[in-house]
Design a protein around this motif. Structure first.
Motif, PDB file in Angstrom:
ATOM      1  N   HIS A   1       0.827  -1.209   0.000  1.00 39.64           N
ATOM      2  CA  HIS A   1       0.000   0.000   0.000  1.00 39.64           C
ATOM      3  C   HIS A   1       0.863   1.262   0.000  1.00 39.64           C
ATOM      4  CE1 HIS A   1      -3.200  -2.872   0.937  1.00 39.64           C
ATOM      5  NE2 HIS A   1      -4.055  -1.928   0.566  1.00 39.64           N
ATOM      6  N   ASP A   2       1.967   1.204   0.686  1.00 42.94           N
ATOM      7  CA  ASP A   2       2.915   2.325   0.658  1.00 42.94           C
ATOM      8  C   ASP A   2       3.369   2.607  -0.772  1.00 42.94           C
ATOM      9  OD1 ASP A   2       5.200   4.120   1.683  1.00 42.94           O
ATOM     10  OD2 ASP A   2       6.325   2.470   0.778  1.00 42.94           O
ATOM     11  N   ARG A   3       3.723   1.548  -1.496  1.00 47.40           N
ATOM     12  CA  ARG A   3       4.163   1.730  -2.874  1.00 47.40           C
ATOM     13  C   ARG A   3       3.011   2.201  -3.758  1.00 47.40           C
ATOM     14  NH1 ARG A   3       7.301   3.617  -2.152  1.00 47.40           N
ATOM     15  NH2 ARG A   3       8.120   3.609  -4.269  1.00 47.40           N
ATOM     16  N   PHE A   4       1.799   1.726  -3.483  1.00 46.93           N
ATOM     17  CA  PHE A   4       0.652   2.150  -4.278  1.00 46.93           C
ATOM     18  C   PHE A   4       0.458   3.661  -4.188  1.00 46.93           C
ATOM     19  CE2 PHE A   4      -3.694   3.119  -5.307  1.00 46.93           C
ATOM     20  CZ  PHE A   4      -3.986   2.282  -6.362  1.00 46.93           C
ATOM     21  N   PHE A   5       0.495   4.192  -2.974  1.00 43.69           N
ATOM     22  CA  PHE A   5       0.285   5.633  -2.816  1.00 43.69           C
ATOM     23  C   PHE A   5       1.416   6.444  -3.449  1.00 43.69           C
ATOM     24  CE2 PHE A   5      -2.564   4.193   0.628  1.00 43.69           C
ATOM     25  CZ  PHE A   5      -3.712   4.853   0.218  1.00 43.69           C
ATOM     26  N   ASP A   6       2.629   5.960  -3.338  1.00 42.67           N
ATOM     27  CA  ASP A   6       3.750   6.682  -3.952  1.00 42.67           C
ATOM     28  C   ASP A   6       3.682   6.629  -5.474  1.00 42.67           C
ATOM     29  OD1 ASP A   6       4.774   7.416  -1.515  1.00 42.67           O
ATOM     30  OD2 ASP A   6       6.586   6.186  -1.639  1.00 42.67           O
ATOM     31  N   LEU A   7       3.463   5.436  -6.010  1.00 39.52           N
ATOM     32  CA  LEU A   7       3.584   5.228  -7.454  1.00 39.52           C
ATOM     33  C   LEU A   7       2.318   5.559  -8.234  1.00 39.52           C
ATOM     34  CD1 LEU A   7       5.571   1.878  -7.420  1.00 39.52           C
ATOM     35  CD2 LEU A   7       6.475   4.166  -7.814  1.00 39.52           C
ATOM     36  N   HIS A   8       1.160   5.278  -7.652  1.00 36.78           N
ATOM     37  CA  HIS A   8      -0.083   5.396  -8.413  1.00 36.78           C
ATOM     38  C   HIS A   8      -0.944   6.594  -8.019  1.00 36.78           C
ATOM     39  CE1 HIS A   8       0.886   1.630 -10.277  1.00 36.78           C
ATOM     40  NE2 HIS A   8       1.003   1.050  -9.100  1.00 36.78           N
ATOM     41  N   VAL A   9      -0.541   7.298  -6.967  1.00 35.37           N
ATOM     42  CA  VAL A   9      -1.230   8.535  -6.593  1.00 35.37           C
ATOM     43  C   VAL A   9      -0.267   9.717  -6.699  1.00 35.37           C
ATOM     44  CG1 VAL A   9      -2.531   9.764  -4.806  1.00 35.37           C
ATOM     45  CG2 VAL A   9      -2.833   7.290  -5.089  1.00 35.37           C
ATOM     46  N   MET A  10       0.845   9.648  -5.982  1.00 34.35           N
ATOM     47  CA  MET A  10       1.739  10.805  -5.963  1.00 34.35           C
ATOM     48  C   MET A  10       2.473  11.011  -7.283  1.00 34.35           C
ATOM     49  SD  MET A  10       2.242  13.242  -3.916  1.00 34.35           S
ATOM     50  CE  MET A  10       2.704  14.617  -4.957  1.00 34.35           C
ATOM     51  N   THR A  11       2.856   9.941  -7.951  1.00 34.42           N
ATOM     52  CA  THR A  11       3.578  10.103  -9.216  1.00 34.42           C
ATOM     53  C   THR A  11       2.740  10.801 -10.285  1.00 34.42           C
ATOM     54  OG1 THR A  11       5.073   8.257  -8.779  1.00 34.42           O
ATOM     55  CG2 THR A  11       4.779   8.895 -11.076  1.00 34.42           C
ATOM     56  N   PRO A  12       1.472  10.431 -10.490  1.00 31.00           N
ATOM     57  CA  PRO A  12       0.664  11.195 -11.447  1.00 31.00           C
ATOM     58  C   PRO A  12       0.482  12.658 -11.052  1.00 31.00           C
ATOM     59  CG  PRO A  12      -0.360   9.079 -11.008  1.00 31.00           C
ATOM     60  CD  PRO A  12       0.759   9.220 -10.032  1.00 31.00           C
ATOM     61  N   VAL A  13       0.328  12.915  -9.760  1.00 30.09           N
ATOM     62  CA  VAL A  13       0.228  14.309  -9.300  1.00 30.09           C
ATOM     63  C   VAL A  13       1.482  15.075  -9.688  1.00 30.09           C
ATOM     64  CG1 VAL A  13       0.153  15.807  -7.267  1.00 30.09           C
ATOM     65  CG2 VAL A  13      -1.358  13.812  -7.406  1.00 30.09           C
ATOM     66  N   GLN A  14       2.635  14.464  -9.457  1.00 29.62           N
ATOM     67  CA  GLN A  14       3.884  15.128  -9.792  1.00 29.62           C
ATOM     68  C   GLN A  14       4.000  15.383 -11.284  1.00 29.62           C
ATOM     69  OE1 GLN A  14       6.146  16.103  -7.212  1.00 29.62           O
ATOM     70  NE2 GLN A  14       6.633  17.420  -8.970  1.00 29.62           N
ATOM     71  N   ARG A  15       3.453  14.478 -12.080  1.00 28.90           N
ATOM     72  CA  ARG A  15       3.459  14.669 -13.539  1.00 28.90           C
ATOM     73  C   ARG A  15       2.678  15.929 -13.911  1.00 28.90           C
ATOM     74  NH1 ARG A  15       3.560  10.657 -17.673  1.00 28.90           N
ATOM     75  NH2 ARG A  15       3.474  11.673 -19.714  1.00 28.90           N
ATOM     76  N   ALA A  16       1.520  16.122 -13.293  1.00 25.71           N
ATOM     77  CA  ALA A  16       0.722  17.316 -13.564  1.00 25.71           C
ATOM     78  C   ALA A  16       1.418  18.574 -13.066  1.00 25.71           C
ATOM     79  CB  ALA A  16      -0.654  17.178 -12.913  1.00 25.71           C
ATOM     80  N   VAL A  17       2.014  18.490 -11.891  1.00 21.24           N
ATOM     81  CA  VAL A  17       2.723  19.643 -11.323  1.00 21.24           C
ATOM     82  C   VAL A  17       3.916  20.019 -12.192  1.00 21.24           C
ATOM     83  CG1 VAL A  17       4.152  20.386  -9.377  1.00 21.24           C
ATOM     84  CG2 VAL A  17       1.952  19.265  -8.958  1.00 21.24           C
ATOM     85  N   ASP A  18       4.688  19.025 -12.602  1.00 24.93           N
ATOM     86  CA  ASP A  18       5.854  19.297 -13.446  1.00 24.93           C
ATOM     87  C   ASP A  18       5.432  19.938 -14.765  1.00 24.93           C
ATOM     88  OD1 ASP A  18       7.505  18.244 -11.523  1.00 24.93           O
ATOM     89  OD2 ASP A  18       7.769  16.304 -12.504  1.00 24.93           O
ATOM     90  N   GLY A  19       4.331  19.456 -15.336  1.00 27.33           N
ATOM     91  CA  GLY A  19       3.846  20.045 -16.577  1.00 27.33           C
ATOM     92  C   GLY A  19       3.462  21.496 -16.392  1.00 27.33           C
TER      93      GLY A  19
END
Length: 219
Positions: free
Chosen positions: A97-115
């Motif tokens: 679950h730790d990896r799920f939140f990092d990889l499948h929630v936070m990573t997409p958010v970071q993609r939007a922020v970086d854009g």
């Protein structure tokens, strides 16, 4: 002081480690990375040239990657809150679950922020579209997964919740959790009332104008 944490209060991954430290009242020195603290930047880069934070220094030893940092804290500086269960199978579920939140929630958010940070409308739109697609999938799975649970993996607050709190905090700013996902929305609300995360949110409040997608007035 034997423990020093390099990071920034508005950083989701810094907050993830801060939550773990606050949960157990672990003494540490926070060394903020920013233009006003060049000495901290220099020390941080000397220890971790990959330019990722947070970085924990424990009696001279550098520890990086948030999940590893939190596991290190449990081993080297244990407290009353066990963020990783002793049972190996239960611990594996927490790590998943730790990896799920990092990889499948936070990573997409970071993609939007970086854009958004590029200032290029095409890149910003692409980043947001990607985030919306991935977060919709993650939200739907989480809403089912959290049914009947107080925390990410059950009754106990764990490493997985340390990851979930900042990830869902910023995810809902980026692409709001639909009203129909009552389990997930209630879980995010519980995380916000957890004293450790509430403290991290308050410490980061002055930096909200830095959020390139527009920080909401709520939370």
């Amino acid at each position: 002081m034997s423990l020093a944490l390099y990071g920034h209060p508005f950083s989701s991954y810094t907050q993830k480690v801060l939550i773990a430290l606050y949960e157990n009242g672990t003494p540490f020195e926070f060394r903020c990375i920013g233009p006003d603290t060049p000495q901290h930047v220099q020390e941080w880069l000397a220890r971790w040239p990959l330019r990722k934070f947070p970085l924990l220094v424990d009696d001279g030893r550098s520890v990086v990657e948030t999940s590893v940092i939190i596991e290190h804290l449990q081993l080297a500086h244990p407290g009353p809150v066990r963020l990783l269960p002793d049972d190996p199978r239960a611990a594996l579920d927490v790590r998943f679950h730790d990896r799920f939140f990092d990889l499948h929630v936070m990573t997409p958010v970071q993609r939007a922020v970086d854009g958004a940070l590029t200032g290029d409308p095409h890149l910003a739109g692409h980043g947001m579209a990607h985030a919306q697609e991935k977060l919709d999938l993650a939200y739907a799975w989480l809403n089912q997964e959290l049914a009947g649970r107080s925390w990410a993996t059950g009754a106990d607050f764990t490493l997985a919740d340390c990851a979930a709190a900042p990830a869902l905090f910023y995810a809902d700013w980026t692409h709001p959790i639909p009203a129909g996902f009552a389990n997930l929305r209630a879980y995010r609300a519980r995380l916000l009332t957890r004293p450790s995360f509430a403290r991290a949110v308050e410490e980061a409040r002055p930096y909200r104008p830095l959020f390139p997608l527009g920080a909401p007035e709520r939370d």
